[in-house]
Design a protein around this motif. Sequence first.
Motif, PDB file in Angstrom:
ATOM      1  N   THR A   1      48.060  45.413 -41.695  1.00  0.00           N
ATOM      2  CA  THR A   1      48.890  44.816 -41.586  1.00  0.00           C
ATOM      3  C   THR A   1      49.766  44.748 -42.517  1.00  0.00           C
ATOM      4  N   LYS A   2      49.007  45.095 -43.767  1.00  0.00           N
ATOM      5  CA  LYS A   2      49.969  45.072 -44.586  1.00  0.00           C
ATOM      6  C   LYS A   2      51.635  46.119 -44.814  1.00  0.00           C
ATOM      7  N   GLY A   3      52.177  46.588 -43.560  1.00  0.00           N
ATOM      8  CA  GLY A   3      52.728  47.583 -43.217  1.00  0.00           C
ATOM      9  C   GLY A   3      53.759  47.122 -42.620  1.00  0.00           C
ATOM     10  N   PHE A   4      53.196  45.513 -41.744  1.00  0.00           N
ATOM     11  CA  PHE A   4      54.321  45.198 -40.637  1.00  0.00           C
ATOM     12  C   PHE A   4      54.505  43.655 -40.951  1.00  0.00           C
ATOM     13  N   MET A   5      54.541  43.696 -42.344  1.00  0.00           N
ATOM     14  CA  MET A   5      54.815  41.920 -42.639  1.00  0.00           C
ATOM     15  C   MET A   5      56.657  41.605 -42.300  1.00  0.00           C
ATOM     16  N   PRO A   6      56.284  40.526 -42.131  1.00  0.00           N
ATOM     17  CA  PRO A   6      55.762  38.952 -42.624  1.00  0.00           C
ATOM     18  C   PRO A   6      55.760  38.770 -40.946  1.00  0.00           C
ATOM     19  N   TRP A   7      54.059  37.738 -40.206  1.00  0.00           N
ATOM     20  CA  TRP A   7      54.017  37.844 -39.246  1.00  0.00           C
ATOM     21  C   TRP A   7      53.545  36.378 -38.929  1.00  0.00           C
ATOM     22  N   GLU A   8      53.254  35.980 -37.852  1.00  0.00           N
ATOM     23  CA  GLU A   8      53.715  34.783 -36.786  1.00  0.00           C
ATOM     24  C   GLU A   8      52.642  34.279 -36.079  1.00  0.00           C
ATOM     25  N   LEU A   9      52.086  33.144 -35.764  1.00  0.00           N
ATOM     26  CA  LEU A   9      51.263  33.026 -34.839  1.00  0.00           C
ATOM     27  C   LEU A   9      51.798  32.615 -34.430  1.00  0.00           C
ATOM     28  N   VAL A  10      51.331  33.401 -32.957  1.00  0.00           N
ATOM     29  CA  VAL A  10      52.334  33.127 -31.258  1.00  0.00           C
ATOM     30  C   VAL A  10      50.805  32.283 -30.909  1.00  0.00           C
ATOM     31  N   TYR A  11      49.578  32.280 -30.956  1.00  0.00           N
ATOM     32  CA  TYR A  11      48.685  32.116 -29.908  1.00  0.00           C
ATOM     33  C   TYR A  11      47.546  32.369 -30.518  1.00  0.00           C
TER      34      TYR A  11
END
Length: 108
Positions: free
Chosen positions: A67-77
């Motif tokens: 997931t490093k190359g697609f930051m930032p992440w949000e919790l959706v579910y």
Amino acid sequence: MKAQYLPVRQAGFNWIPACRQAGNIRIKMAYFAYVLRSLMDGRLYKGHTKDVQKRLLEHNSGKTKSTKGFMPWELVYFEEFETSAEARKREQYFKTGIGREFIKIKLK
């Protein structure tokens, strides 16, 4: 006598002292299957963990290679389970075609 269940809310707290007076008290450990969305391109990541907040921080700090190359992440579910096996099974479901459709509907 029915067993009592006590939630453990502290991150990483796994040690439970032995106590003869505890009787039938059991600690209920929570496990989670979760879905993250990349704020960079909208892709979804599915996983399972004991601590959702800690895991999200790990994803957003670059500690997870996938997931490093697609930051930032949000919790959706996320969903909560009593065992790690149940959470892992649900994560695997999220990664199937019908599971992706389920998530798509939930995120509308």
